[in-house]
Enzyme design. Structure first.
Site, PDB file in Angstrom:
ATOM      1  N   GLU A   6      61.880  69.773 -61.996  1.00  0.00           N
ATOM      2  CA  GLU A   6      63.199  69.188 -62.146  1.00  0.00           C
ATOM      3  C   GLU A   6      63.192  68.091 -63.212  1.00  0.00           C
ATOM      4  OE1 GLU A   6      61.252  66.976 -58.619  1.00  0.00           O
ATOM      5  OE2 GLU A   6      61.249  68.965 -59.510  1.00  0.00           O
ATOM      6  N   ASP A  16      64.906  62.998 -64.664  1.00  0.00           N
ATOM      7  CA  ASP A  16      64.473  63.623 -63.414  1.00  0.00           C
ATOM      8  C   ASP A  16      65.673  63.701 -62.464  1.00  0.00           C
ATOM      9  OD1 ASP A  16      61.837  64.328 -61.735  1.00  0.00           O
ATOM     10  OD2 ASP A  16      63.230  63.235 -60.432  1.00  0.00           O
ATOM     11  N   ILE A  17      65.851  64.856 -61.820  1.00  0.00           N
ATOM     12  CA  ILE A  17      66.945  65.028 -60.864  1.00  0.00           C
ATOM     13  C   ILE A  17      66.552  64.331 -59.558  1.00  0.00           C
ATOM     14  CG2 ILE A  17      68.389  66.681 -59.631  1.00  0.00           C
ATOM     15  CD1 ILE A  17      67.686  68.734 -61.791  1.00  0.00           C
TER      16      ILE A  17
END
Length: 593
Positions: A511, A468-469
């Site tokens: 994301e 996950d960003i």
């Protein structure tokens, strides 16, 4: 006059025999159309049910479901719906939260009559997907119970539409419309378009099909056991039943009759060509015994006539003994255009099989120790395809073969190159995320089970790595969504560069990414993931001032795991990584790790 009467008799016999077979050929093609379209719809509906339930389960597991549930407002559902519409093919996914009395507490769509016209029970259908009926017509509904502190508080309802199924049929040349049973027309208050007495459920039906249905006896189509040919169109229906077997509506589909007949090339075409050749040879032998030299000349002209007919066929027709070719029609030389006739071709080659490309899924000159023609005849229930390369050009042919006599075979090559390429492009579009060019969530759900089964059978290590960003919303809010898209694409490119092709990489959310690793060295994979995390943290992203980091949660397959449990454990590891401060990796392996 007697001589000519014999000729007329033979020609009349040929024409009569061809006419008698025409009806049976058309009937078999229409039956294939019915069978194959039904299989397509069976698969589409099962996939739609499974994906709707998968979305419902995944959404119900969100960490924010419990604190928001009792407030009767779950704002992240709106975000999920919006992201599904933006990033996936799920353009009509909606969610609703209901209490144990089936009263809506919150929904991502406008509620008008819902609580007065629903026809399903959440309790009865928990963790199942059904075709359900309410004020908005019929659609797929998945129902997942919500427990808070072990007590049932209500249900998450997830609804999806039939539009994607109609679009998929349109891609293969079939127009379709979803009709609600007329006994429910006053019940579906939010549907307004009608065909005769039936309300139209989907929104993407072509106006031409609606006009055609208006002008035919639709009842005859709905209750016929076989497809109907009406005004040059083939019509049939697919009943839509709920879990209790009640018909709520139909998918009525149609295709031009000529298109149906040209789509389904069957053995009847081969038999027709063989019959024409055999009959022609038989006719020559009989007439040669009866007529004089003058008649032989006439027979020569008749041979040229039949050869002309074979030359008119758009498919390649050859006669060979398995290797050496003895006849080829003019279409053959349209492809192999360096040769004017068969004599020139045979000076350099014996067989069209000299140009076969050795590749999985396509035939070779020798298959399991047999000549390719003999192998095809020995396994008549399969379909065969050849990839032919000539002068740096590749063609895909469907191959049909039948025995002419003890030594020779008649083989027809049907060019399906464009259809094959189009199908491959459609398959790619169906599984590839358009922004990052990674695999999408639909493909993850399709292949993940295979990886689990393989790990359980071969006792290999399987890892789910969820990425996950960090603070991605802040990137979008600060620099705009265009820069956010650039970040997503660059991170996807880094992942593709750093890992093997066998390490399947998916974009499963806005994301969020997920990588499936099959490995014999778990520690090496974890080290590679750490290297990637550090590279991304030091990477300069275009348009972003400052550092972009990722958090990683990794889970290892345990005996008894399914896709849901392994995915959930990876998600928990990711959540723990974020909770510990982000820009780190958390690994959940075996209980003893």
């Amino acid at each position: 006059m007697k001589r000519y009467s014999i000729i007329f008799t033979v020609i009349g016999f040929f024409v009569a025999l061809a006419s008698m077979n025409l009806y049976d050929i058309q009937k078999s093609f229409i039956a294939k159309f019915k069978k194959q379209t039904k299989l397509v719809l069976d698969n589409e509906i099962n996939l739609k049910k499974n994906s709707t339930l998968a979305l419902a389960i995944a959404t119900s597991e969100h960490k924010d479901i419990e604190p928001y549930f009792l407030k009767h407002k779950v704002p992240y559902l709106e975000k999920i719906s919006k992201n599904l519409r933006r990033y996936t093919n799920y353009k009509n996914i909606h969610f609703a939260i209901v209490d144990t009395n089936a009263t809506i507490l919150y929904a991502t769509y406008k509620i008008i009559h819902y609580n007065t016209c629903k026809k399903f029970s959440q309790k009865k259908n928990s963790y199942k997907t059904d075709i359900v009926l309410d004020c908005r017509g019929i659609h797929f509904g998945a129902f997942v119970p919500i427990f808070i502190e072990g007590k049932l508080q209500g249900y998450l309802e997830t609804f999806s539409q039939f539009n994607s199924i109609v679009k998929d049929l349109q891609r293969i040349g079939i127009e379709a419309v979803v009709l609600l049973d007329k006994k429910y027309k006053s019940y579906a208050k939010e549907l307004h378009r009608m065909v005769r007495e039936y309300k139209v459920v989907n929104s993407n039906t072509s106006p031409q099909l609606l006009e055609q249905i208006q002008n035919i006896d639709i009842e005859q189509v709905l209750y016929s056991n076989e497809p109907l040919a009406i005004n040059g169109q083939i019509f049939y229906r697919y009943p839509l039943k709920d879990l209790e077997g009640e018909i709520l509506g139909w998918i009525v589909f149609s295709k031009e009759k000529n298109a149906v007949l040209t789509d389904f090339i069957s053995k009847s075409l081969i038999y027709r060509v063989i019959f024409m050749i055999v009959l022609f040879i038989f006719t020559i032998l009989i007439i040669m015994k009866i007529f004089n030299r003058e008649m032989v000349e006439k027979l020569r002209k008749q041979y040229e006539y039949f050869a002309t007919i074979l030359d008119k066929i758009q498919e390649i027709v050859i006669i060979n003994d398995g290797f050496t070719m003895k006849y080829a029609n003019s279409t053959f030389f349209q492809y192999f255009n360096d040769y004017k006739n068969l004599e020139e071709f045979l000076r350099e080659h014996q067989c069209i099989c000299d140009f076969f490309v050795h590749e999985e899924g396509f035939i070779d000159a020798i298959i399991e120790g047999k000549k390719w023609t003999e192998y095809i005849l020995a396994h008549p229930d399969k379909e065969y395809y050849a990839k032919v390369r000539y002068k740096e050009q590749e063609y895909i042919f469907q191959v049909k073969a039948s025995r002419l006599n003890e030594e020779d075979f008649v083989v027809i090559f049907i060019d399906i190159t464009q259809k094959y390429q189009k199908q491959k492009r459609l398959q790619q579009l169906a599984i590839i995320d358009p922004l990052t060019k990674l695999y999408n969530r639909y493909f993850f759900e399709k292949v993940a089970n295979e990886g689990i089964k393989k790990a359980a059978t071969l006792q290999t290590d399987l890892l789910f790595a969820m990425i996950d960003i960090d603070y991605f919303k802040q990137i979008n809010d600060t620099y705009g969504h265009d820069v956010g898209d650039v970040v997503l694409r660059e991170i996807a490119a880094i992942l593709q560069h750093e890992f093997r092709k066998s390490d399947l990489i998916f974009r499963i959310g806005g994301e969020e990414f997920l990588i499936i690793f099959e490995t014999t060295n778990v520690q090496k994979v974890l080290e590679l993931l750490e290297d990637v995390r550090r590279k991304i943290a030091t990477h300069k992203f275009e348009g972003v001032y400052g550092q972009v980091t990722i958090s990683i949660g990794v889970a290892k397959y345990r005996d008894g795991d399914d896709v849901h449990s392994l995915y959930k454990r990876a998600d928990e590891a990711l959540y723990e990584a974020k909770k510990l401060g982000r820009n780190r990796l958390v690994y959940k392996g075996d209980e003893d790790d």
